[in-house]
Motif scaffolding. Structure first.
Motif, PDB file in Angstrom:
ATOM      1  N   ALA A 185       0.098   1.584  28.789  1.00 48.00           N
ATOM      2  CA  ALA A 185      -0.183   0.893  27.531  1.00 48.00           C
ATOM      3  C   ALA A 185      -1.413   0.020  27.717  1.00 48.00           C
ATOM      4  CB  ALA A 185       1.004   0.046  27.097  1.00 48.00           C
ATOM      5  N   ILE A 186      -2.401   0.208  26.857  1.00 50.76           N
ATOM      6  CA  ILE A 186      -3.588  -0.640  26.894  1.00 50.76           C
ATOM      7  C   ILE A 186      -3.201  -2.059  26.490  1.00 50.76           C
ATOM      8  CG2 ILE A 186      -5.865  -1.021  25.885  1.00 50.76           C
ATOM      9  CD1 ILE A 186      -5.961   2.051  25.435  1.00 50.76           C
ATOM     10  N   THR A 187      -2.409  -2.149  25.436  1.00 49.17           N
ATOM     11  CA  THR A 187      -1.803  -3.403  24.987  1.00 49.17           C
ATOM     12  C   THR A 187      -0.548  -3.011  24.229  1.00 49.17           C
ATOM     13  OG1 THR A 187      -2.214  -5.494  23.816  1.00 49.17           O
ATOM     14  CG2 THR A 187      -3.089  -3.489  22.823  1.00 49.17           C
ATOM     15  N   SER A 188       0.197  -3.956  23.727  1.00 53.13           N
ATOM     16  CA  SER A 188       1.450  -3.614  23.059  1.00 53.13           C
ATOM     17  C   SER A 188       1.168  -2.738  21.837  1.00 53.13           C
ATOM     18  CB  SER A 188       2.193  -4.883  22.630  1.00 53.13           C
ATOM     19  OG  SER A 188       1.368  -5.713  21.847  1.00 53.13           O
ATOM     20  N   GLY A 189       1.921  -1.656  21.722  1.00 48.28           N
ATOM     21  CA  GLY A 189       1.768  -0.756  20.589  1.00 48.28           C
ATOM     22  C   GLY A 189       0.605   0.205  20.704  1.00 48.28           C
ATOM     23  N   GLN A 190      -0.079   0.270  21.856  1.00 50.32           N
ATOM     24  CA  GLN A 190      -1.214   1.173  22.023  1.00 50.32           C
ATOM     25  C   GLN A 190      -1.087   1.957  23.323  1.00 50.32           C
ATOM     26  OE1 GLN A 190      -4.997  -0.640  21.430  1.00 50.32           O
ATOM     27  NE2 GLN A 190      -6.168   1.215  21.805  1.00 50.32           N
ATOM     28  N   PRO A 191      -0.233   3.011  23.347  1.00 48.87           N
ATOM     29  CA  PRO A 191      -0.082   3.821  24.552  1.00 48.87           C
ATOM     30  C   PRO A 191      -1.305   4.704  24.780  1.00 48.87           C
ATOM     31  CG  PRO A 191       1.169   4.782  22.755  1.00 48.87           C
ATOM     32  CD  PRO A 191       0.616   3.490  22.245  1.00 48.87           C
ATOM     33  N   ALA A 192      -1.511   5.060  26.039  1.00 43.02           N
ATOM     34  CA  ALA A 192      -2.621   5.942  26.398  1.00 43.02           C
ATOM     35  C   ALA A 192      -2.122   6.958  27.421  1.00 43.02           C
ATOM     36  CB  ALA A 192      -3.787   5.137  26.960  1.00 43.02           C
ATOM     37  N   LEU A 193      -2.813   8.085  27.492  1.00 44.06           N
ATOM     38  CA  LEU A 193      -2.397   9.152  28.414  1.00 44.06           C
ATOM     39  C   LEU A 193      -3.628   9.864  28.954  1.00 44.06           C
ATOM     40  CD1 LEU A 193       0.403  11.777  28.044  1.00 44.06           C
ATOM     41  CD2 LEU A 193      -1.957  12.582  28.276  1.00 44.06           C
ATOM     42  N   SER A 194      -3.561  10.235  30.228  1.00 48.53           N
ATOM     43  CA  SER A 194      -4.572  11.106  30.822  1.00 48.53           C
ATOM     44  C   SER A 194      -3.858  12.130  31.687  1.00 48.53           C
ATOM     45  CB  SER A 194      -5.579  10.304  31.653  1.00 48.53           C
ATOM     46  OG  SER A 194      -4.956   9.731  32.789  1.00 48.53           O
ATOM     47  N   ALA A 195      -4.453  13.304  31.831  1.00 45.09           N
ATOM     48  CA  ALA A 195      -3.826  14.358  32.628  1.00 45.09           C
ATOM     49  C   ALA A 195      -4.849  15.429  32.974  1.00 45.09           C
ATOM     50  CB  ALA A 195      -2.647  14.980  31.878  1.00 45.09           C
ATOM     51  N   HIS A 196      -4.570  16.136  34.069  1.00 42.76           N
ATOM     52  CA  HIS A 196      -5.355  17.305  34.459  1.00 42.76           C
ATOM     53  C   HIS A 196      -4.525  18.530  34.106  1.00 42.76           C
ATOM     54  CE1 HIS A 196      -7.887  19.454  37.797  1.00 42.76           C
ATOM     55  NE2 HIS A 196      -8.149  19.891  36.580  1.00 42.76           N
ATOM     56  N   VAL A 197      -5.062  19.369  33.240  1.00 43.96           N
ATOM     57  CA  VAL A 197      -4.337  20.532  32.727  1.00 43.96           C
ATOM     58  C   VAL A 197      -5.029  21.803  33.204  1.00 43.96           C
ATOM     59  CG1 VAL A 197      -3.516  21.726  30.661  1.00 43.96           C
ATOM     60  CG2 VAL A 197      -3.669  19.217  30.680  1.00 43.96           C
ATOM     61  N   LEU A 198      -4.269  22.706  33.822  1.00 42.71           N
ATOM     62  CA  LEU A 198      -4.791  23.997  34.259  1.00 42.71           C
ATOM     63  C   LEU A 198      -4.250  25.086  33.342  1.00 42.71           C
ATOM     64  CD1 LEU A 198      -4.337  23.633  38.137  1.00 42.71           C
ATOM     65  CD2 LEU A 198      -6.317  23.022  36.722  1.00 42.71           C
ATOM     66  N   VAL A 199      -5.152  25.943  32.850  1.00 39.34           N
ATOM     67  CA  VAL A 199      -4.765  26.975  31.891  1.00 39.34           C
ATOM     68  C   VAL A 199      -5.063  28.357  32.453  1.00 39.34           C
ATOM     69  CG1 VAL A 199      -5.152  25.418  29.953  1.00 39.34           C
ATOM     70  CG2 VAL A 199      -6.999  26.929  30.707  1.00 39.34           C
ATOM     71  N   GLU A 200      -4.502  29.378  31.813  1.00 35.21           N
ATOM     72  CA  GLU A 200      -4.724  30.763  32.219  1.00 35.21           C
ATOM     73  C   GLU A 200      -6.222  31.116  32.138  1.00 35.21           C
ATOM     74  OE1 GLU A 200      -2.423  32.618  33.351  1.00 35.21           O
ATOM     75  OE2 GLU A 200      -0.542  31.693  32.705  1.00 35.21           O
ATOM     76  N   PRO A 201      -6.681  32.021  32.975  1.00 33.43           N
ATOM     77  CA  PRO A 201      -8.120  32.375  32.986  1.00 33.43           C
ATOM     78  C   PRO A 201      -8.653  32.863  31.645  1.00 33.43           C
ATOM     79  CG  PRO A 201      -7.041  33.220  34.957  1.00 33.43           C
ATOM     80  CD  PRO A 201      -5.952  32.704  34.068  1.00 33.43           C
ATOM     81  N   VAL A 202      -7.798  33.509  30.838  1.00 32.89           N
ATOM     82  CA  VAL A 202      -8.268  34.057  29.561  1.00 32.89           C
ATOM     83  C   VAL A 202      -8.136  33.054  28.421  1.00 32.89           C
ATOM     84  CG1 VAL A 202      -7.740  36.421  30.249  1.00 32.89           C
ATOM     85  CG2 VAL A 202      -5.982  35.045  29.107  1.00 32.89           C
ATOM     86  N   ALA A 203      -7.552  31.890  28.676  1.00 34.71           N
ATOM     87  CA  ALA A 203      -7.317  30.920  27.605  1.00 34.71           C
ATOM     88  C   ALA A 203      -8.588  30.149  27.281  1.00 34.71           C
ATOM     89  CB  ALA A 203      -6.205  29.950  28.005  1.00 34.71           C
ATOM     90  N   ASP A 204      -8.672  29.672  26.046  1.00 33.70           N
ATOM     91  CA  ASP A 204      -9.791  28.839  25.618  1.00 33.70           C
ATOM     92  C   ASP A 204      -9.432  27.371  25.836  1.00 33.70           C
ATOM     93  OD1 ASP A 204     -11.105  27.096  23.331  1.00 33.70           O
ATOM     94  OD2 ASP A 204     -12.407  28.825  23.654  1.00 33.70           O
ATOM     95  N   CYS A 205     -10.184  26.706  26.707  1.00 39.07           N
ATOM     96  CA  CYS A 205      -9.854  25.324  27.072  1.00 39.07           C
ATOM     97  C   CYS A 205      -9.843  24.391  25.868  1.00 39.07           C
ATOM     98  CB  CYS A 205     -10.849  24.809  28.111  1.00 39.07           C
ATOM     99  SG  CYS A 205     -10.700  25.598  29.730  1.00 39.07           S
ATOM    100  N   HIS A 206     -10.809  24.547  24.980  1.00 41.07           N
ATOM    101  CA  HIS A 206     -10.905  23.649  23.832  1.00 41.07           C
ATOM    102  C   HIS A 206      -9.708  23.816  22.890  1.00 41.07           C
ATOM    103  CE1 HIS A 206     -14.946  22.366  24.870  1.00 41.07           C
ATOM    104  NE2 HIS A 206     -15.279  23.640  25.065  1.00 41.07           N
ATOM    105  N   THR A 207      -9.310  25.049  22.672  1.00 36.86           N
ATOM    106  CA  THR A 207      -8.163  25.307  21.796  1.00 36.86           C
ATOM    107  C   THR A 207      -6.887  24.736  22.388  1.00 36.86           C
ATOM    108  OG1 THR A 207      -9.178  27.334  20.957  1.00 36.86           O
ATOM    109  CG2 THR A 207      -6.801  27.093  20.673  1.00 36.86           C
ATOM    110  N   VAL A 208      -6.683  24.935  23.691  1.00 40.97           N
ATOM    111  CA  VAL A 208      -5.497  24.400  24.356  1.00 40.97           C
ATOM    112  C   VAL A 208      -5.484  22.878  24.276  1.00 40.97           C
ATOM    113  CG1 VAL A 208      -4.282  24.158  26.549  1.00 40.97           C
ATOM    114  CG2 VAL A 208      -5.256  26.375  25.903  1.00 40.97           C
ATOM    115  N   ARG A 209      -6.646  22.263  24.527  1.00 41.35           N
ATOM    116  CA  ARG A 209      -6.713  20.806  24.467  1.00 41.35           C
ATOM    117  C   ARG A 209      -6.317  20.290  23.089  1.00 41.35           C
ATOM    118  NH1 ARG A 209     -10.442  18.026  22.246  1.00 41.35           N
ATOM    119  NH2 ARG A 209     -12.106  19.568  22.483  1.00 41.35           N
ATOM    120  N   ARG A 210      -6.853  20.922  22.052  1.00 41.75           N
ATOM    121  CA  ARG A 210      -6.515  20.484  20.684  1.00 41.75           C
ATOM    122  C   ARG A 210      -5.024  20.661  20.406  1.00 41.75           C
ATOM    123  NH1 ARG A 210     -11.755  22.688  19.493  1.00 41.75           N
ATOM    124  NH2 ARG A 210     -10.832  24.738  19.085  1.00 41.75           N
ATOM    125  N   ASP A 211      -4.442  21.766  20.896  1.00 43.44           N
ATOM    126  CA  ASP A 211      -3.004  21.990  20.704  1.00 43.44           C
ATOM    127  C   ASP A 211      -2.183  20.888  21.378  1.00 43.44           C
ATOM    128  OD1 ASP A 211      -3.579  24.289  19.327  1.00 43.44           O
ATOM    129  OD2 ASP A 211      -3.116  25.663  20.994  1.00 43.44           O
TER     130      ASP A 211
END
Length: 334
Positions: free
Chosen positions: A254-280
């Protein structure tokens, strides 16, 4: 291929219809009104408490002092948090309210300890208490606290500071009810120890509120996930996406109360579109968890990760130093 996204929409409007801070103008006005009510009555109560020799009234006034301080700090923190992020303060000064909330919680605990000592001493050797003054003052305190609680309820209680002040005033309301009962008992029966017993009730409320503030502000300073969010559950839901092979380095804070944040490293299939997966994934985080402040690093999975899914051993070579559990769409340890 790497795709990182950061949501920069901050401000009083917040995300998805909820606010991450306090509205400096509207909320400040309600807080100032509540502060005026509390400070005026508190000063009068200290004088009456000394005259009536009532520790219960003095303890109520001490509790109201912490309420007044918390509101003052909330007003200051509101101004600081509204400042834009710049220089080394990449999040701005949004945690100023957390600092003041923690200071208020520690003050409650220390003041409660002193009042508990005085109450026990008075139980053993009770002074003469003016029950009529205690009863009348407590009734007036009930009215003032109802008015102050109503004012603060009009402000944005997603702020830990504002919510803390609101809860403290509710505690004060219950404490004044107890003090009124104690004053009536002293007035009708002459049982002076009732005043000290009422003080101990106030002390319990102070300890409860103080511990809650210190615990919640401590979680934010320690970068713990907000209590209502389960990082393991979030990781499992992200990796359930059909194109995602693995999620690791998942951090929720939480950056401050009521404001959660998230970060992650995501690995996708070789044929997948990274931008589309990220938006999903961002849509899932927004709709299911109300997390809009996200940074997702999305890459195509290396060969060793894909081999793990077919039964090969996992040597973790795809990442030099992964933090936390590795989430895959298969049974795994958390």
């Amino acid at each position: 291929m790497t795709s990182a996204h950061h949501d920069h929409h901050h401000g009083s409007g917040g995300h998805a219809g909820h606010s991450h801070g306090v509205s400096k103008d509207a909320d400040g006005r309600w807080l100032a009104i509540a502060l005026t009510l509390i400070a005026t009555f508190m000063a009068a109560e200290v004088v009456i408490g000394i005259v009536a020799q009532s520790l219960a009234l003095i303890s109520d006034a001490a509790h109201m002092l912490t309420d007044a301080v918390s509101i003052v700090l909330a007003l200051i923190a509101m101004r600081l948090a509204a400042r834009p992020a710049r220089g080394g303060f990449t999040y701005g000064l949004k945690r100023a309210e957390i600092l003041s909330a923690q200071a208020n919680g520690l003050t409650l605990l220390l003041l409660g300890a002193w009042l508990a000592y005085e109450a026990v001493r008075r139980l053993i050797d009770p002074p003469e208490v003016e029950g009529g003054l205690v009863f009348g003052t407590a009734l007036a305190g009930i009215v003032v606290n109802i008015a102050a609680a109503w004012c603060i309820s009009k402000a944005n209680r997603s702020s830990l500071n504002v919510e803390g002040a609101y809860q403290h005033i509710l505690n004060d309301l219950f404490a004044f009810i107890g003090t009124a009962i104690a004053g009536l008992i002293v007035l009708l029966t002459g049982f002076a120890q009732a005043d000290a017993i009422a003080t101990l009730v106030v002390v319990v409320l102070m300890f409860k509120a103080g511990y809650g503030l210190v615990r919640e502000s401590g979680r934010i300073f320690l970068e713990a996930a907000p209590a209502h969010l389960d990082p393991d559950g979030i990781g499992d839901q992200l990796v359930a996406h059909p194109s995602v092979s693995e999620v690791h380095d998942l951090h929720v804070w939480a950056i401050t109360s009521g404001q959660p944040a998230l970060s992650a490293h995501v690995l996708v299939e070789p044929v997948a579109d990274c931008h589309t997966v990220r938006r999903d994934l961002e849509k899932v985080l927004q709709s299911d968890y109300e997390i809009s402040h996200t940074t997702l690093q999305v890459d195509h999975a290396p060969a060793e990760v894909l081999e793990v899914r077919t039964g090969a051993p996992d040597d973790g070579s795809h990442c030099e130093s992964p933090h936390g559990p590795i989430h895959r769409d298969e049974p795994h340890a958390h």
